[in-house]
Design a protein around this motif. Structure first.
Motif, PDB file in Angstrom:
ATOM      1  N   ARG A  63       0.831  -1.208   0.000  1.00  0.00           N
ATOM      2  CA  ARG A  63       0.000   0.000   0.000  1.00  0.00           C
ATOM      3  C   ARG A  63       0.866   1.258   0.000  1.00  0.00           C
ATOM      4  O   ARG A  63       0.371   2.360   0.216  1.00  0.00           O
ATOM      5  CB  ARG A  63      -0.917   0.021   1.226  1.00  0.00           C
ATOM      6  N   SER A  64       2.162   1.071  -0.225  1.00  0.00           N
ATOM      7  CA  SER A  64       3.059   2.219  -0.260  1.00  0.00           C
ATOM      8  C   SER A  64       2.815   3.017  -1.544  1.00  0.00           C
ATOM      9  O   SER A  64       2.260   2.487  -2.512  1.00  0.00           O
ATOM     10  CB  SER A  64       4.508   1.763  -0.189  1.00  0.00           C
ATOM     11  N   PRO A  65       3.222   4.305  -1.569  1.00  0.00           N
ATOM     12  CA  PRO A  65       3.024   5.114  -2.784  1.00  0.00           C
ATOM     13  C   PRO A  65       3.691   4.458  -3.987  1.00  0.00           C
ATOM     14  O   PRO A  65       4.785   3.915  -3.898  1.00  0.00           O
ATOM     15  CB  PRO A  65       3.701   6.441  -2.423  1.00  0.00           C
ATOM     16  N   LEU A  66       3.029   4.506  -5.124  1.00  0.00           N
ATOM     17  CA  LEU A  66       3.565   3.907  -6.345  1.00  0.00           C
ATOM     18  C   LEU A  66       4.706   4.759  -6.901  1.00  0.00           C
ATOM     19  O   LEU A  66       4.742   5.961  -6.730  1.00  0.00           O
ATOM     20  CB  LEU A  66       2.442   3.787  -7.382  1.00  0.00           C
TER      21      LEU A  66
END
Length: 304
Positions: free
Chosen positions: A301-304
């Motif tokens: 769910r980390s920033p892409l």
């Protein structure tokens, strides 16, 4: 290749191994009388589905496990297989020293074990969950399998195995498909109403067939799936045992939730057209872009 699936109805907690094995022998005879050469039995075929209970007495827990295969009580099934010339897949709880596995074996028509698989995708919980109408405690009783997803030569056919929850995971079949598997045998015990709120009763059977049909098509193989079914110790278990073709079509399906044999003469060359075209792996697969499948366990769910 003439294949049969032997669905098994409820097995009570009080049923003996001898009684259960006698039922399996009758199913094997039925399959042989139709001309079948291979039979798939369900997951944990020899006992009731004991992971629905939290059992604390180690001796009682061990009573559901097999320390050898075949053992004294299971040998009649192996002897009958040799007499009839029919091979089979059998699921059972395996005790290996102090290790406990949810296991299946592949036995040839001579009554010899030619393959073993230990369930990898262990579902459920390690302890009882508050608010769950049905408990599913496989993590309490079983370790993660340590044999991978092997494929075994059985004459002119390459056979692979998986167990219950494994059938829902695409990696299960793809690993075997990359070994040119022709037939995947799977046994399952699937209850309705699992979870805190209880899943709608129609979904487990839908998801069962959805998983099997997609797997057969996307991996160009036949799938033979056997359920332990019916109301067992007050818990409803789905049936829906079936044989699925590489087209994704269900070739034959069980009609009951009791002991029942289904069979089908499977054209193993049916997969060739898909293997040479749509699913020609050597031409079309791009494993260099699949790293996340093995590098990550869960979704990031980390920033892409």
């Amino acid at each position: 290749m003439h294949i049969a699936v032997a669905q098994v109805g409820p097995i009570a907690r009080s049923d003996t191994r001898a009684r259960t094995v006698a039922r399996l022998c009758e199913l094997l005879k039925d399959a042989a009388s139709r001309g079948a050469k291979w039979v798939t039995f369900p997951e944990l075929t020899l006992t009731t589905f004991f992971p629905r209970w939290s059992i604390e007495d180690p001796r009682e827990v061990r009573s559901f496990f097999e320390t050898e295969m075949p053992g004294k009580e299971t040998r009649p099934l192996f002897d009958l297989a040799r007499e009839l010339g029919v091979g089979f897949y059998l699921g059972y709880a395996e005790l290996d020293g102090e290790r406990q596995f949810n296991t299946s074996i592949l036995v040839d028509g001579g009554g010899s074990i030619i393959g073993k698989y230990r369930k990898i995708h262990i579902p459920g919980d390690a302890q009882s969950q508050d608010g769950y109408p049905i408990q599913h405690l496989e993590k309490k009783y079983f370790q993660v399998g340590d044999l991978g997803f092997p494929v075994f030569d059985a004459g002119e056919t390459r056979i692979g195995m998986c167990i219950c929850n494994d059938r829902r995971w695409p990696e299960t079949y793809r690993v075997m498909s990359l070994q040119a598997v022709d037939l995947v045998m799977v046994g399952y015990n699937t209850p309705t109403g699992y979870g805190r709120l209880g899943e709608p009763r129609h979904l487990p059977l839908l998801h069962n067939h959805l998983s099997l049909q997609a797997a057969a098509y996307q991996n160009t193989c036949w799938v033979a799936a056997a359920a332990k079914a019916g109301v067992e110790e007050g818990i409803h278990m789905i049936g829906g045992s079936c044989i699925v073709a590489p087209t994704g079509e269900i070739a034959v399906q069980a009609l009951s939730e009791d002991d029942e044999v289904i069979n089908y003469v499977c054209d193993m060359s049916l997969a060739d057209g898909y293997r040479g075209n749509i699913f020609n792996y050597e031409r079309h697969r791009r494993p260099e872009h699949y790293r996340a499948i093995v590098d990550r366990v869960g979704a990031s769910r980390s920033p892409l």
